[in-house]
Design an enzyme around this catalytic site. Structure first.
Site, mmCIF file in Angstrom:
data_model
loop_
_atom_site.group_PDB
_atom_site.id
_atom_site.type_symbol
_atom_site.label_atom_id
_atom_site.label_comp_id
_atom_site.label_asym_id
_atom_site.label_seq_id
_atom_site.Cartn_x
_atom_site.Cartn_y
_atom_site.Cartn_z
ATOM 1 N N ARG A 45 0.367 -7.760 -4.981
ATOM 2 C CA ARG A 45 0.166 -6.820 -5.967
ATOM 3 C C ARG A 45 0.072 -7.519 -7.338
ATOM 4 O O ARG A 45 0.502 -7.400 -8.384
ATOM 5 C CB ARG A 45 0.872 -5.474 -6.390
ATOM 6 C CG ARG A 45 0.953 -4.650 -4.974
ATOM 7 C CD ARG A 45 1.358 -3.347 -5.341
ATOM 8 N NE ARG A 45 0.757 -2.365 -5.804
ATOM 9 C CZ ARG A 45 1.226 -1.155 -5.997
ATOM 10 N NH1 ARG A 45 2.221 -0.701 -5.360
ATOM 11 N NH2 ARG A 45 0.339 -0.045 -6.527
ATOM 12 N N PRO A 46 -0.952 -8.572 -7.644
ATOM 13 C CA PRO A 46 -0.957 -9.428 -8.721
ATOM 14 C C PRO A 46 -1.667 -8.747 -9.876
ATOM 15 O O PRO A 46 -2.367 -7.513 -9.696
ATOM 16 C CB PRO A 46 -1.829 -10.600 -8.226
ATOM 17 C CG PRO A 46 -2.530 -10.029 -6.948
ATOM 18 C CD PRO A 46 -1.774 -8.956 -6.624
ATOM 19 N N LYS B 21 0.537 12.331 -9.645
ATOM 20 C CA LYS B 21 1.186 11.339 -10.062
ATOM 21 C C LYS B 21 0.379 10.077 -10.462
ATOM 22 O O LYS B 21 0.705 9.631 -11.602
ATOM 23 C CB LYS B 21 1.959 10.708 -8.632
ATOM 24 C CG LYS B 21 2.818 9.273 -9.140
ATOM 25 C CD LYS B 21 3.729 9.048 -7.951
ATOM 26 C CE LYS B 21 3.015 7.891 -6.964
ATOM 27 N NZ LYS B 21 2.678 6.720 -7.477
ATOM 28 N N ASN B 22 -0.684 9.665 -9.744
ATOM 29 C CA ASN B 22 -1.286 8.750 -10.288
ATOM 30 C C ASN B 22 -2.178 8.859 -11.208
ATOM 31 O O ASN B 22 -2.793 8.095 -12.220
ATOM 32 C CB ASN B 22 -2.172 7.904 -9.129
ATOM 33 C CG ASN B 22 -1.129 7.455 -8.202
ATOM 34 O OD1 ASN B 22 -0.096 7.130 -8.320
ATOM 35 N ND2 ASN B 22 -1.874 7.087 -6.955
ATOM 36 N N ASP C 195 -3.936 -9.920 -12.017
ATOM 37 C CA ASP C 195 -4.830 -11.330 -12.312
ATOM 38 C C ASP C 195 -6.165 -10.801 -13.080
ATOM 39 O O ASP C 195 -6.674 -10.933 -14.399
ATOM 40 C CB ASP C 195 -5.396 -12.291 -11.480
ATOM 41 C CG ASP C 195 -5.904 -11.808 -10.126
ATOM 42 O OD1 ASP C 195 -5.160 -10.612 -9.707
ATOM 43 O OD2 ASP C 195 -6.852 -12.088 -9.696
ATOM 44 N N LEU C 196 -6.760 -9.388 -12.575
ATOM 45 C CA LEU C 196 -7.740 -8.956 -13.304
ATOM 46 C C LEU C 196 -7.529 -8.145 -14.314
ATOM 47 O O LEU C 196 -8.229 -7.982 -15.165
ATOM 48 C CB LEU C 196 -8.333 -7.909 -11.944
ATOM 49 C CG LEU C 196 -8.573 -8.496 -10.457
ATOM 50 C CD1 LEU C 196 -9.049 -7.135 -9.573
ATOM 51 C CD2 LEU C 196 -9.652 -9.337 -10.563
ATOM 52 N N ASP D 280 -3.459 5.542 0.321
ATOM 53 C CA ASP D 280 -2.312 6.347 0.161
ATOM 54 C C ASP D 280 -2.205 7.472 1.176
ATOM 55 O O ASP D 280 -1.073 8.067 1.095
ATOM 56 C CB ASP D 280 -2.221 6.958 -1.312
ATOM 57 C CG ASP D 280 -1.893 5.971 -2.339
ATOM 58 O OD1 ASP D 280 -1.560 4.701 -2.009
ATOM 59 O OD2 ASP D 280 -1.924 6.231 -3.548
ATOM 60 N N ARG E 41 10.045 9.644 -5.632
ATOM 61 C CA ARG E 41 9.286 8.818 -6.596
ATOM 62 C C ARG E 41 7.959 9.545 -6.627
ATOM 63 O O ARG E 41 7.340 9.538 -7.411
ATOM 64 C CB ARG E 41 8.988 7.449 -6.069
ATOM 65 C CG ARG E 41 10.320 6.555 -6.218
ATOM 66 C CD ARG E 41 10.047 5.239 -5.752
ATOM 67 N NE ARG E 41 8.938 4.664 -6.992
ATOM 68 C CZ ARG E 41 8.946 3.342 -7.282
ATOM 69 N NH1 ARG E 41 9.673 2.500 -6.399
ATOM 70 N NH2 ARG E 41 8.048 2.996 -8.182
ATOM 71 N N CYS F 26 5.849 -5.974 -4.250
ATOM 72 C CA CYS F 26 6.294 -4.714 -3.956
ATOM 73 C C CYS F 26 6.245 -4.760 -2.395
ATOM 74 O O CYS F 26 5.542 -5.399 -1.857
ATOM 75 C CB CYS F 26 6.046 -3.571 -4.532
ATOM 76 S SG CYS F 26 4.524 -3.052 -3.844
ATOM 77 N N ARG G 88 5.681 0.255 -10.402
ATOM 78 C CA ARG G 88 4.603 -0.933 -10.817
ATOM 79 C C ARG G 88 3.724 -0.397 -11.910
ATOM 80 O O ARG G 88 3.121 -1.163 -12.649
ATOM 81 C CB ARG G 88 3.697 -0.766 -9.477
ATOM 82 C CG ARG G 88 4.365 -1.721 -8.266
ATOM 83 C CD ARG G 88 4.281 -3.109 -8.133
ATOM 84 N NE ARG G 88 2.770 -3.351 -8.748
ATOM 85 C CZ ARG G 88 2.418 -4.694 -8.951
ATOM 86 N NH1 ARG G 88 3.105 -5.519 -8.754
ATOM 87 N NH2 ARG G 88 1.070 -4.777 -9.280
HETATM 88 C C1 UD1 Z 1 -2.991 2.316 -7.765
HETATM 89 C C2 UD1 Z 1 -2.342 3.601 -7.258
HETATM 90 C C3 UD1 Z 1 -1.887 3.344 -5.848
HETATM 91 C C4 UD1 Z 1 -2.777 3.008 -5.019
HETATM 92 C C5 UD1 Z 1 -3.579 2.133 -5.188
HETATM 93 C C6 UD1 Z 1 -5.185 1.999 -4.558
HETATM 94 C C7 UD1 Z 1 -1.284 4.038 -9.271
HETATM 95 C C8 UD1 Z 1 -0.042 4.416 -10.153
HETATM 96 N N1 UD1 Z 1 -1.198 3.574 -8.023
HETATM 97 O O1 UD1 Z 1 -2.392 1.118 -7.547
HETATM 98 O O2 UD1 Z 1 -0.865 4.408 -5.229
HETATM 99 O O3 UD1 Z 1 -2.540 2.867 -3.806
HETATM 100 O O4 UD1 Z 1 -4.264 2.425 -6.579
HETATM 101 O O5 UD1 Z 1 -5.931 3.068 -4.563
HETATM 102 O O6 UD1 Z 1 -2.384 4.800 -9.700
HETATM 103 N N2 UD1 Z 1 -5.428 -6.477 -7.217
HETATM 104 C C9 UD1 Z 1 -5.525 -7.723 -7.456
HETATM 105 N N3 UD1 Z 1 -5.359 -8.049 -8.854
HETATM 106 C C10 UD1 Z 1 -5.183 -7.263 -9.911
HETATM 107 C C11 UD1 Z 1 -5.050 -5.917 -9.437
HETATM 108 C C12 UD1 Z 1 -5.053 -5.729 -8.142
HETATM 109 O O7 UD1 Z 1 -5.802 -8.647 -6.625
HETATM 110 O O8 UD1 Z 1 -5.144 -7.588 -11.007
HETATM 111 C C13 UD1 Z 1 -5.376 -5.924 -5.739
HETATM 112 C C14 UD1 Z 1 -3.899 -5.568 -5.236
HETATM 113 O O9 UD1 Z 1 -3.086 -6.475 -4.879
HETATM 114 C C15 UD1 Z 1 -4.243 -4.502 -4.211
HETATM 115 C C16 UD1 Z 1 -5.614 -3.980 -4.435
HETATM 116 O O10 UD1 Z 1 -6.028 -5.063 -5.559
HETATM 117 O O11 UD1 Z 1 -4.375 -5.018 -2.931
HETATM 118 C C17 UD1 Z 1 -5.737 -2.708 -5.024
HETATM 119 O O12 UD1 Z 1 -4.828 -2.740 -6.200
HETATM 120 P P1 UD1 Z 1 -4.977 -1.558 -7.382
HETATM 121 O O13 UD1 Z 1 -6.276 -0.782 -7.227
HETATM 122 O O14 UD1 Z 1 -4.991 -2.339 -8.560
HETATM 123 O O15 UD1 Z 1 -4.000 -0.791 -7.198
HETATM 124 P P2 UD1 Z 1 -2.798 -0.204 -8.403
HETATM 125 O O16 UD1 Z 1 -3.583 0.379 -9.471
HETATM 126 O O17 UD1 Z 1 -1.460 -0.865 -8.362
#
Ligand code: UD1
Length: 415
Positions: free
Chosen positions: A121-122, A22-23, A124-125, A304, A396, A116, A92
């Site tokens: 889950r911001p 999925k991811n 900003d990055l 996960d 999902r 969520c 997301r």
């Molecule tokens: C992806 C996976 C999800 C998995 C996660 C971590 C998909 C569709 N989903 O989610 O199943 O649990 O990786 O392995 O691939 N963060 C920030 N700012 C940002 C982006 C992220 O603070 O701009 C934080 C998030 O809030 C979270 C952490 O970084 O606490 C990890 O998030 P991220 O690695 O971005 O996960 P996703 O890509 O959303």
């Protein structure tokens, strides 16, 4: 809302074949926006997150059809760079269309993703990285608008190795002029799969799978056929279900190197795991040991699979300490596992599970996808009947989970 009824205490036995990831599939589908020619993406799981991504892509003009685990999309016609709240809020990963849309059209307007169940889950990055590539970022009325006259490669340091930010920036940078270097990038196998797809379509990306990814911009990407990697989280879920029920299950169609953290931790519990070429054979023990788990970015233990491992550890001999470092609120399954008789205390992002060796069936409610999988494993372990109020979460992320468990001998049905 679907309910799943499980009568537990039956060791799972047999073989289960893992579907596409999925991811990995979600960003690859988003990346088809960048491609000039038709794309055929194979090994795509038949799950609702994929259908929702397909509908979102359709709304941008990137028309595609999904059938028999293949996503087939036409050559790029006119692209409409909007992702409405209605469609984007369904998953997301919708924000992954932002980078490809702005790279392709110079403009994108994408609904700002909300929080969520598992955390705020911001993004900003993602946004900081977009600015570094010469994109003007504006947030108004719940939408992120991105404008760029000319994308320019740059050196981007990510404060945290975010999977989504790495993917969005890697996709955007493929069409930027010059070189982009992503530092402290995520190294998950799904990142490597996305890079492999983009490279096959004509991109020039090196270093994916390490913390430094270099992207030499190209003028355009073609199209073609690509097969998505197997889902390591789905594989790990079946491995844990087998181990937790004291069963013996061959999990096939896997890339075993992606499963190293779960294999290592399962072996620590005393579970036997035999590793073959594209399969693992898991043989559970009735008196398995407690272990400590700390979730980490890849190659650490994946967040996960944390919830599913908690279910198994509720039946272990001894005390386990679980630390969740990736998400701030990913313990929804714990109060529900307690309803099955698990002994768990939590403080912040740490949970202490005192294995009781025994769970009892109850009605429980899932709060997110992996929590739902955890409760299904809890139900398979428990004496008597468990009803998991699933809220549509399992569909999902898991293709035919209930059917597959039934084939392994579980007494499980969708009510
Ligand atoms: C992806 C996976 C999800 C998995 C996660 C971590 C998909 C569709 N989903 O989610 O199943 O649990 O990786 O392995 O691939 N963060 C920030 N700012 C940002 C982006 C992220 O603070 O701009 C934080 C998030 O809030 C979270 C952490 O970084 O606490 C990890 O998030 P991220 O690695 O971005 O996960 P996703 O890509 O959303």
């Amino acid at each position: 809302m679907s309910n799943i009824k499980i009568t537990g205490k039956i060791p799972l036995v047999g073989e289960v074949r893992v579907n596409g990831s999925k991811n990995a599939a979600l960003p690859i589908l988003a990346a088809t926006i960048l491609c000039e020619n038709p794309c055929c993406i194979q090994n795509v799981p038949n799950i609702s997150d994929i259908f929702n991504m397909q509908i979102l892509l359709q709304s941008t003009g990137r028309k595609g059809e999904f059938s028999k685990n293949c996503y087939l999309c036409e050559a790029a016609a006119e692209i409409s760079p909007f992702a409405s709240y209605d469609l984007a809020s369904r998953l997301r990963a919708s924000f992954l269309v932002a980078g490809p849309l702005v790279a392709k059209t110079g403009y994108a307007e994408v609904a700002y993703p909300g929080g969520c169940q598992i955390g705020e889950r911001p993004v900003d990055l993602h946004l900081k990285g977009f600015s570094k590539l010469g994109i003007t970022v504006d947030i108004q009325n719940g939408y992120v608008s991105l404008k760029s006259k000319k994308l320019r490669g740059n050196r981007i340091y990510l404060d945290f190795p975010s999977v989504g930010a790495t993917e969005n920036l890697m996709m955007t940078a493929t069409l930027a002029s010059g070189t982009t270097v992503l530092e402290n990038a995520a190294a998950e196998p799904e990142i490597t799969d996305l890079a492999n797809f983009l490279n096959q379509m004509g991109a020039n990306i090196t270093g994916a799978g390490t913390d430094t990814i270099t992207i030499e911009g190209v003028k355009n990407l073609s199209g073609g056929t690509y097969a998505v990697i197997p889902d390591r989280i789905e594989a790990g879920t079946y491995m844990l279900a087998a181990a937790a029920t004291g069963g013996k299950v061959k999990v096939s169609n896997v890339l075993t190197e992606h499963l190293n953290p779960v294999i290592a931790k399962l072996r620590e519990t005393g579970t036997q795991v035999a590793v073959g070429e594209n399969e693992v054979l898991v043989e559970g023990k009735s008196n398995y040991k407690a272990v400590d788990i700390k979730t980490m970015p890849h190659p650490g233990f994946p967040t996960d699979l944390q919830a599913q491992f908690c279910a198994m550890l509720a039946g272990a001999k001894g005390t386990s300490i679980i630390t969740e470092t990736i998400f701030e609120n990913r313990f929804h399954h714990l109060p529900e596992l307690k309803r099955l008789g698990a002994k768990i205390t939590t403080e912040g992002r740490t949970a202490v599970i005192e294995g009781t060796g025994k769970l009892n069936g109850a009605q429980v409610r899932a709060g997110d996808l992996r929590a739902a999988a955890s409760l299904v494993i809890g139900g398979l372990m428990a004496e008597g009947t468990t009803i998991v109020e699933d809220n549509g979460y399992l569909f999902r992320g898991y293709e035919r989970l209930v059917e597959n468990l039934k084939n392994l001998g579980a007494d499980i049905e969708i009510l």
